[in-house]
Design an enzyme around this catalytic site. Structure first.
Site, PDB file in Angstrom:
ATOM      1  N   ASN A 408       0.834  -1.197   0.000  1.00  0.00           N
ATOM      2  CA  ASN A 408       0.000   0.000   0.000  1.00  0.00           C
ATOM      3  C   ASN A 408       0.872   1.252   0.000  1.00  0.00           C
ATOM      4  OD1 ASN A 408      -1.865   2.113   0.626  1.00  0.00           O
ATOM      5  ND2 ASN A 408      -3.280   0.600   1.444  1.00  0.00           N
ATOM      6  N   ASP A 409       1.484   1.529   1.117  1.00  0.00           N
ATOM      7  CA  ASP A 409       2.239   2.773   1.258  1.00  0.00           C
ATOM      8  C   ASP A 409       3.433   2.852   0.309  1.00  0.00           C
ATOM      9  OD1 ASP A 409       0.530   3.628   3.319  1.00  0.00           O
ATOM     10  OD2 ASP A 409       1.627   2.396   4.749  1.00  0.00           O
ATOM     11  N   ILE A 410       4.062   1.701  -0.010  1.00  0.00           N
ATOM     12  CA  ILE A 410       5.276   1.738  -0.832  1.00  0.00           C
ATOM     13  C   ILE A 410       4.963   1.909  -2.316  1.00  0.00           C
ATOM     14  CG2 ILE A 410       6.567   0.351   0.817  1.00  0.00           C
ATOM     15  CD1 ILE A 410       6.218  -2.024  -1.093  1.00  0.00           C
ATOM     16  N   SER A 449       0.027   3.105   7.277  1.00  0.00           N
ATOM     17  CA  SER A 449       0.133   4.496   7.713  1.00  0.00           C
ATOM     18  C   SER A 449      -1.234   5.107   7.995  1.00  0.00           C
ATOM     19  CB  SER A 449       0.839   5.332   6.641  1.00  0.00           C
ATOM     20  OG  SER A 449       0.057   5.372   5.460  1.00  0.00           O
TER      21      SER A 449
END
Length: 480
Positions: A408-410, A449
């Protein structure tokens, strides 16, 4: 009972084994052997320390070592690879708390020696450590007090900080950055009071100063890590690893234990270097990491337009069959679902069909460096097609299909497109530049996050909902 010279030689041997262990971990093929070096080094360290001069009460020590070893074995066997980051954080907390207890005991023994000197009790029996303290000159005792202060402060910060890091990684504590009113001023104020207490202790104040110092350091550790957002927790774990090493080194100086000094310095320096590398990978300021001054949002997030469009296994398989080039981006969700073997089989089938298949790995995919590499290596994915972010990021624009599995965040474009995002400036894999992107995800929730990902709403993205392992396995029969 062994002589000090023999114990010192064993300490050198253990130190060499630890260095070999750290060096070997830089290569996946040598990693298993490197772990055995570390195990052998620790066995040598514990055995020869226990048999060293001045060490007694083996009848109590050996059962405690056996109990601790048994607990460690059981915990390690039960912990899955996906839970390794929180296990590492928990182990750091033990090192920090041990440093605090040893430092407290060291000061109590120092006071005992001084009291005996005042009474001219030259025939009083001392412990091994007290006997060592009794040989020190006044200026050496001052250095001992400085070592005690340092060990208590760093150890206490490491303990509570690691406990909170464990809670956030395990989902038991909210991953969002939270601080008490006053924010970092509270941390600064507590640090100033710690300095005042340290000065008072050096000038002859009672043992209460060390208790108060530890209490304030416990608070600083708690408040520092609570103020860091979930997306930055991988760096925090590495930072706490460094802290635990310096705490151990301080205790090594206090106990005049060469092996603890060397081992603590190795852990402290390697953890600091790794933290610096991870900060560069995530575009974070190293000093800000140490001070806990990052991880929160910087303003209102940008509005996201569009909708998430779902696709079934047939649609994904059809796109893969038509593609010439495929990049797979694995993340924490793949590890949780234990989908690496299914991914490996999908890779084999696609390559057998003549397609170029590669993997794009973010430096902190899976919340710790190397996490994804280990999982893929265990699943027999060839090393040469597993590429780091910097090696593959420019290739997404010419790639037919990207499959994002549990990340997700990466892969969040907000890191580059939204200056107010909590992950603004963090280097990410630019998967959205590919012709088609399929995101294998359990549901529509946000990432670690806690922020939404605009990638999921882009026109060239389709959401492949479901358990990652089951979803990938459903593709296998449909690949030509």
């Amino acid at each position: 009972m062994l002589s000090q010279g023999f114990v010192s030689a064993a300490a050198i041997a253990a130190s060499v084994l630890f260095i070999l262990s750290l060096g070997g971990l830089s290569n996946q093929e040598k990693a298993k052997r490197a772990v055995w070096y570390g195990i052998a080094g620790m066995a040598v360290a514990v055995l020869f320390t226990a048999l060293g001069p001045g060490i007694g009460a083996h009848w109590l020590m050996l059962p405690l070592i056996a109990i601790g070893a048994a607990i460690g074995w059981v915990v390690a066997k039960r912990v899955a690879m996906t839970e390794m980051p929180q296990l590492v954080a928990a182990l750091h907390s033990f090192v920090g708390l041990a440093a605090v207890f040893v430092a407290w005991n060291a000061d109590l023994e120092r006071r005992r020696v001084l009291a005996a000197r005042a009474l001219d009790a030259t025939h009083q029996e001392f412990s091994a450590f007290a006997a060592l303290v009794a040989t020190k000159a006044p200026d050496e005792l001052t250095f001992l007090q400085l070592e005690v202060i340092f060990a208590i402060f760093i150890g206490a910060v490491t303990f509570t900080g690691s406990v909170i890091a464990f809670g956030k990684l395990a989902g038991k504590v909210d991953g969002k950055a939270r601080q008490l009113p006053g924010g970092h001023l509270l941390n600064a104020g507590a640090a100033v009071v710690c300095l005042v207490l340290a000065i008072a202790y050096l000038n002859g104040a009672g043992f209460w100063t060390l208790l108060a110092l530890a209490a304030l350091a416990f608070f600083i550790g708690y408040h520092l890590i609570m103020g860091i957002g979930g997306a930055d927790m991988p760096v925090v774990v590495s930072m706490l690893n460094s802290y635990s090493g310096w705490a151990a080194a301080a205790i090594g100086f206090t106990l005049s234990n060469d092996l603890l000094i060397v081992t603590g310095a190795l852990v402290g320096s390697s953890g600091a270097i790794l933290s610096y590398i991870m900060c560069k990978a995530m575009n974070r300021n190293f000093v800000s990491v140490i001070l806990g001054g990052f991880g929160g949002s910087q303003g209102p997030a940008a509005e996201i337009e569009g909708e998430q469009v779902a696709i079934d296994a047939g649609g994904v398989a059809s796109a893969l069959n038509d593609a010439d080039s495929v990049i797979i981006v694995p993340g924490y969700g793949m590890a949780v679902a234990q989908a690496q073997n299914a991914v490996s089989e999908l890779t084999r089938k696609l390559r057998s069909a003549g397609k170029e298949v590669r993997f794009g790995i973010h430096p902190v995919a899976g919340r710790l460096p190397g996490h994804m590499n280990v999982l893929l290596a265990e699943a027999k994915v060839p090393y040469d097609i597993v590429l780091e972010m910097d090696e593959i990021n420019d290739d997404f624009a010419t790639t037919d299909v990207v499959i994002v599995i549990g990340s997700n965040d990466i892969v969040n474009p907000a890191a580059q497109e939204d200056p107010n995002s909590p992950i603004a400036g963090m280097p990410v894999l630019k998967v959205w530049e590919a012709k088609q992107v399929f995101v294998c995800k359990r549901g529509q929730g946000t990432g670690y996050s806690g922020i939404e990902n605009p990638l999921f709403f882009k026109e060239n993205t389709r959401m492949f909902y479901g358990d990652a392992k089951a979803s990938i396995e459903s593709l296998l029969p449909q690949i030509d």
